[in-house]
Design a protein around this motif. Structure first.
Motif, PDB file in Angstrom:
ATOM      1  N   GLY A  48      19.224  19.367  60.152  1.00 25.92           N
ATOM      2  CA  GLY A  48      18.096  20.244  59.869  1.00 25.92           C
ATOM      3  C   GLY A  48      18.498  21.535  59.187  1.00 25.92           C
ATOM      4  O   GLY A  48      19.421  21.570  58.372  1.00 25.92           O
ATOM      5  N   ALA A  49      17.830  22.616  59.574  1.00 21.40           N
ATOM      6  CA  ALA A  49      18.070  23.924  58.946  1.00 21.40           C
ATOM      7  C   ALA A  49      19.493  24.407  59.160  1.00 21.40           C
ATOM      8  O   ALA A  49      20.028  25.161  58.339  1.00 21.40           O
ATOM      9  N   GLN A  90      15.843  29.241  68.557  1.00 22.72           N
ATOM     10  CA  GLN A  90      17.190  29.047  68.034  1.00 22.72           C
ATOM     11  C   GLN A  90      18.276  29.797  68.797  1.00 22.72           C
ATOM     12  O   GLN A  90      19.455  29.515  68.625  1.00 22.72           O
ATOM     13  N   HIS A 142      17.044  33.484  61.075  1.00 17.74           N
ATOM     14  CA  HIS A 142      16.814  32.164  61.672  1.00 17.74           C
ATOM     15  C   HIS A 142      17.356  32.088  63.098  1.00 17.74           C
ATOM     16  O   HIS A 142      16.669  31.617  64.015  1.00 17.74           O
ATOM     17  N   TRP A 201      20.231  33.445  57.657  1.00 20.84           N
ATOM     18  CA  TRP A 201      20.722  32.903  58.919  1.00 20.84           C
ATOM     19  C   TRP A 201      20.514  33.896  60.058  1.00 20.84           C
ATOM     20  O   TRP A 201      20.139  33.510  61.174  1.00 20.84           O
TER      21      TRP A 201
END
Length: 258
Positions: free
Chosen positions: A135-136, A72, A66, A63
């Motif tokens: 999603g992710a 993001q 990400h 995370w």
């Protein structure tokens, strides 16, 4: 600038909690497991249970990477959960350094830290509940936050039990210890079950971690009343998840995964 500061804080804290355990062992000459095994209480899980930290650490690092992606950084889910999860990760790192020393000051400091970690994880989990997580983000950070909160719902019980044995001289074999252990499992069942029934996001990972921890307490070979209470807590939390999933006709994937 605010997003960049948060992104860096999450990344640093995620790495720090992975490095915390070997650093604590190097500084104290003992591991977390050594100290825990030396003061086992009736609510200390079987040793295999602590392997869940490997999954939490992996999810936290994934995370951290990400949420650092340019696409993001301004995501609402990362903005809402970033700071509380960074605090939880940082708390883990400090706990891992402090706890192995085993002194009274270290033990009491660890108690404060574990409840602080739980509170920070709970804030992140609560903030997820009114977000449209897709999603992710369902795994990073939603499922990771759920798994972390589920485990640290059980961990303070074990931590307090170990401190009672190590510092207060409480006899794990006494009838009073059994009563308190059973009450602790009842509390985990009530809190865990209620939280699952109130959740819309990541209840699956949360429940999985609670069940993992409580069944490991049952597997530790304690007195029958404690074993039954620990298994009962696992059944209550798992059953609450089934009830919640059946009642929630939409967004079941978000509930069960993140």
């Amino acid at each position: 600038m605010k997003d960049t500061t948060r992104v860096v804080a999450v990344a640093v804290a995620a790495v720090a909690q992975v490095a915390g355990s070997p650093l604590g062992s190097a500084l104290s000459g003992r591991s977390v497991g050594d100290v825990s095994d030396g003061a086992r209480s009736l609510v200390t899980p079987a040793g295999y249970a602590f392997s869940i930290w490997g999954v939490v650490f992996l999810g936290s690092l994934a995370w951290a990477a990400h949420q650092a992606l340019p696409s993001q950084r301004a995501s609402e889910v990362h903005r809402r959960t970033g700071w509380p999860l960074a605090l939880a990760f940082a708390g883990n790192a400090v706990w891992e350094v402090v706890y192995p020393f085993g002194s009274p000051a270290a033990q009491w400091t660890a108690q404060v830290l574990i409840f602080g970690i739980t509170a920070a994880a709970a804030v992140a989990y609560a903030r997820l509940q009114d977000l449209d997580v897709t999603g992710a983000a369902r795994v990073l950070p939603a499922a990771t936050a759920g798994l972390l909160l589920g485990w640290v719902t059980v961990a303070p019980v074990a931590d307090v039990g170990n401190t009672g044995v190590a510092l207060l001289g409480i006899d794990p074999g006494s009838a009073a210890s059994q009563v308190w252990a059973v009450l602790a499992m009842v509390a985990v069942a009530v809190i865990g079950g209620a939280l699952v029934l109130a959740s819309r996001v990541a209840a699956g990972p949360f429940a999985l971690a609670v069940v993992w921890g409580t069944t490991a307490i049952a597997a530790a070979g304690g007195p029958l009343p404690v074993t039954v209470a620990a298994l009962g807590a696992a059944v209550v939390v798992a059953g609450s998840l089934v009830i919640r999933a059946l009642a929630l006709r939409r967004r079941r994937e978000a509930l069960l995964v993140g």
